[in-house]
Design a protein around this motif. Structure first.
Motif, PDB file in Angstrom:
ATOM      1  N   THR A 100     -23.514  -3.555  29.325  1.00  0.00           N
ATOM      2  CA  THR A 100     -23.166  -4.139  27.798  1.00  0.00           C
ATOM      3  C   THR A 100     -25.074  -4.723  27.638  1.00  0.00           C
ATOM      4  N   GLU A 102     -26.712  -2.866  24.624  1.00  0.00           N
ATOM      5  CA  GLU A 102     -27.377  -2.356  24.375  1.00  0.00           C
ATOM      6  C   GLU A 102     -25.505  -2.743  23.040  1.00  0.00           C
ATOM      7  N   LYS A 103     -25.039  -3.476  23.632  1.00  0.00           N
ATOM      8  CA  LYS A 103     -23.341  -4.134  21.938  1.00  0.00           C
ATOM      9  C   LYS A 103     -23.771  -5.532  21.974  1.00  0.00           C
ATOM     10  N   SER A 104     -23.444  -5.721  20.435  1.00  0.00           N
ATOM     11  CA  SER A 104     -23.945  -6.281  19.958  1.00  0.00           C
ATOM     12  C   SER A 104     -23.057  -7.541  19.964  1.00  0.00           C
ATOM     13  N   GLU A 105     -22.859  -9.445  19.888  1.00  0.00           N
ATOM     14  CA  GLU A 105     -22.820  -9.478  20.695  1.00  0.00           C
ATOM     15  C   GLU A 105     -21.262  -9.439  20.199  1.00  0.00           C
ATOM     16  N   LYS A 106     -20.440  -9.601  18.858  1.00  0.00           N
ATOM     17  CA  LYS A 106     -19.120  -9.703  17.958  1.00  0.00           C
ATOM     18  C   LYS A 106     -18.496  -8.459  19.278  1.00  0.00           C
ATOM     19  N   VAL A 107     -19.096  -7.385  20.139  1.00  0.00           N
ATOM     20  CA  VAL A 107     -18.551  -6.185  20.814  1.00  0.00           C
ATOM     21  C   VAL A 107     -18.499  -7.136  22.045  1.00  0.00           C
ATOM     22  N   LYS A 108     -19.439  -7.563  22.254  1.00  0.00           N
ATOM     23  CA  LYS A 108     -19.257  -8.278  24.150  1.00  0.00           C
ATOM     24  C   LYS A 108     -18.609  -9.245  24.025  1.00  0.00           C
ATOM     25  N   GLU A 109     -17.778 -10.309  23.038  1.00  0.00           N
ATOM     26  CA  GLU A 109     -16.875 -11.587  22.882  1.00  0.00           C
ATOM     27  C   GLU A 109     -15.859 -10.149  22.411  1.00  0.00           C
ATOM     28  N   LYS A 110     -15.775  -9.231  22.282  1.00  0.00           N
ATOM     29  CA  LYS A 110     -14.638  -8.775  22.426  1.00  0.00           C
ATOM     30  C   LYS A 110     -14.059  -7.962  24.282  1.00  0.00           C
TER      31      LYS A 110
END
Length: 167
Positions: A100, A102-110
């Motif tokens: 995770t 390289e994933k953005s914070e928004k994607v991690k939150e989702k």
């Protein structure tokens, strides 16, 4: 009688000029995973159970209501991408976490939000580890030229596993 093999479908003219599509051989179909609301085109691997006749299992004939084995990979890759969790890992091996970084914070939150509400049956996880899922054919391959169905889960999966052990 539809068998497993390279796709061969013949159109048949019926009363009133309507057409049926007689599937003589099929190797794939659209199967739905009900609890996850996910449908994927997967390969049909084998016929494992048929309530009406054991001869249809021996000859690997695809009919409505037959229990078959399908490839689990498309469903497994969708689940891992959707929830960000590895599934189908055998017990002796440690599950490497999905990357995770390289994933953005928004994607991690989702993904965190999705993981809070997810649940996967043990029987389904075991099938994902083997790479094959049990499914039931709900279409009529000899009439429509398609082999569509649903992935077995819950009490229906337990019932058919029990019936296959008995035979």
């Amino acid at each position: 009688m539809t068998k497993i093999g390279e796709t061969r479908i013949h159109p048949v003219r019926c009363r009133g000029g309507n057409m049926k599509f007689r599937a003589l051989r099929l190797d794939s179909g659209n199967f739905s995973w009900g609890t996850e609301v996910c449908t994927r085109k997967v390969r049909v691997l084998d016929v494992t159970y048929n309530a009406s006749n054991n001869e249809l299992v021996r000859t690997k004939t695809l009919v409505k209501g037959a229990i078959i084995l399908v490839d689990a990979h498309p469903f497994k890759s969708w689940y891992e991408a959707h929830y960000g969790v590895r599934i189908g890992v055998k017990k002796g091996q440690g599950a490497p976490p999905l990357d995770t970084a390289e994933k953005s914070e928004k994607v991690k939150e989702k993904l965190q939000k999705r993981q809070a509400s997810r649940s996967l049956e043990g029987a389904l996880d075991h099938q994902f580890a083997s790479g094959r899922l049990l499914a039931k054919i709900t279409s009529r391959p000899g009439q429509t030229g398609r082999c569509d169905g649903a992935i077995l889960e819950g009490p229906e999966l337990a019932f058919y596993q029990k019936m296959m052990v008995r035979k």
